[in-house]
Structures are given as C-alpha cells and as structure tokens.
Design a protein around this motif. Sequence first.
Motif, PDB file in Angstrom:
ATOM      1  N   GLY A 206      -9.013  -2.064  -9.457  1.00  0.00           N
ATOM      2  CA  GLY A 206     -10.116  -2.407  -8.560  1.00  0.00           C
ATOM      3  C   GLY A 206      -9.869  -1.969  -7.142  1.00  0.00           C
ATOM      4  N   GLU A 207      -9.371  -0.767  -6.990  1.00  0.00           N
ATOM      5  CA  GLU A 207      -9.110  -0.193  -5.668  1.00  0.00           C
ATOM      6  C   GLU A 207      -8.189  -1.097  -4.831  1.00  0.00           C
ATOM      7  N   GLU A 208      -7.124  -1.468  -5.401  1.00  0.00           N
ATOM      8  CA  GLU A 208      -6.124  -2.273  -4.689  1.00  0.00           C
ATOM      9  C   GLU A 208      -5.180  -1.330  -3.941  1.00  0.00           C
ATOM     10  N   ASP A 209      -5.481  -1.129  -2.662  1.00  0.00           N
ATOM     11  CA  ASP A 209      -4.773  -0.121  -1.876  1.00  0.00           C
ATOM     12  C   ASP A 209      -3.864  -0.696  -0.789  1.00  0.00           C
ATOM     13  N   CYS A 210      -3.788  -2.013  -0.669  1.00  0.00           N
ATOM     14  CA  CYS A 210      -2.954  -2.620   0.381  1.00  0.00           C
ATOM     15  C   CYS A 210      -1.954  -3.587  -0.256  1.00  0.00           C
ATOM     16  N   ALA A 211      -0.744  -3.604   0.336  1.00  0.00           N
ATOM     17  CA  ALA A 211       0.334  -4.403  -0.244  1.00  0.00           C
ATOM     18  C   ALA A 211       0.433  -5.766   0.423  1.00  0.00           C
ATOM     19  N   GLU A 212       0.854  -6.743  -0.380  1.00  0.00           N
ATOM     20  CA  GLU A 212       1.013  -8.114   0.100  1.00  0.00           C
ATOM     21  C   GLU A 212       2.288  -8.731  -0.493  1.00  0.00           C
ATOM     22  N   PHE A 213       2.790  -9.784   0.201  1.00  0.00           N
ATOM     23  CA  PHE A 213       3.849 -10.610  -0.376  1.00  0.00           C
ATOM     24  C   PHE A 213       3.167 -11.619  -1.311  1.00  0.00           C
TER      25      PHE A 213
END
Length: 241
Positions: A206-213
């Motif tokens: 689903g267009e997951e383009d940013c990283a997270e903790f």
Amino acid sequence: MEWVDKPDSQEPMALDEQELITSGNRLSPRGSGFPQIHGFKNFPGCLRQGRAPLVLLFLCLMLFAGLLVAILVQVSKVPRAQGLEHSSQEEIHQVLTQLKARIALLCRPCPWGWRSFQENCYFFSDSQRNWHDSVTACEEVGAQLVVIKSAEEQNFLQLQASGYNRLTWMGLSDLKHEGTWHWLDGSPLLPSFAQYWNQGEPNSSGEEDCAEFKDKGWNDSRCDLSKFWVCKKPAASCSSD
C-alpha cells in the motif's frame, strides 16, 4: 619731640623710633634665624644691619625643601599605584574565572526536553504528524528527522521508542526510488542495518514508503499517516574558553 644725646658722629634718633626698633628685636626670637618679616619692611635699621638677605636665603631654602618633599611624596605614590592596579587586575581575573566555572555548571549540551546521547541531542515528540510534516517540525528547531549512524545509536533510539510504546517516524524512506532506502541526508541504508527491519519488512504494501520504529524493530508505513517523531541535532559545546 624728645631727643636722646648721641655722639657727634651719629645722627640724632627719635626716641619713639628707637623704642620701636628695640621692641622689634625683643619680639624676634634670638638665634632662630626667622625674625618677623614685616619688621624689616618697616624698620630701616634692620636693613642696615644686613638681616634681610639672610631671611630671603632662609625662605628660599624652606621653599626648596618643601618642593623636594612634595616631589618625594609623588614619587612614592607611583609604585603603590602600580601595585594597586596589578592587584585590581588579579581580582578581576579571579572573578571572571569564578563566573566561567559557574556558567559551565549551568551549561546544558541539549535544550530542555531533549535527551543527550553520544554528543547528540534527541527530541521525542508528544504529538503526531505525518512523515513530511515531521521533517518540517525538526527543521524548524534546527534539527533533522533522525538519521541513524551506528548500532549504538539504533539501540538507544529503539529502547526509547519501545519504552513509550509509540509508532515513531525516522528519517528513512524510499520515496525517490521504490525499494532503495535513503536517509534524509542522502546517504544510503547500509546492508548491515537491514537486520533492524521487523520480520517480513519492508514489504511496500500500500505504498509504504516511510520508515518507523515499531515494536522491537523497523517497519515501512504510509507517509501520510500521523505518528510521533524524533529529531536529532549535535549537542552544544560547554567549553569555558
């Protein structure tokens, strides 16, 4: 007027004048060398006896002695003034040294509300924004959405995020090229850092383009979702120089 008999070789002298001269001599201390000055001006008899030059000489000596004493007094003040100036400089230096020491105690490498780790400062937000707005929020305070440079830094940040149990943005994305992850400073994600992705991540679902903790590792997520964020900037120097 009554006259006193005198030898023929001397002029007759008025009795009043003789008494005045005798009285003047009696008032002047004998052997003092300092007869009454106005007596010489009024009584010509003293001038004929040669006392006026002695008085003038004595006055000159006294004036010279007074000037000499005045010069010695002024000269004696110079070393003392220099000593006082040196003493004042030492006192000022001591005060400045004490002030620097107290300022050093008050100095904070990181602003209030920020956490310090390895010469860097970190701000963990209490509000949530999307990834792009989180980038802007960090820039507004002279910082950057966190870019991780070492395993030690990763452990520190992961522990903080896990402790709060929050989904938190970091400065990592593949917005420029799908599947190629870069930090905000332009540096690529090193292969050694791939171990920090949670199992099965990143999956770009689903267009997951940013990283997270997330949980105990990293996760890719949609950049338009609101999450907490963490900013990073160098710690300030507390040097007293």
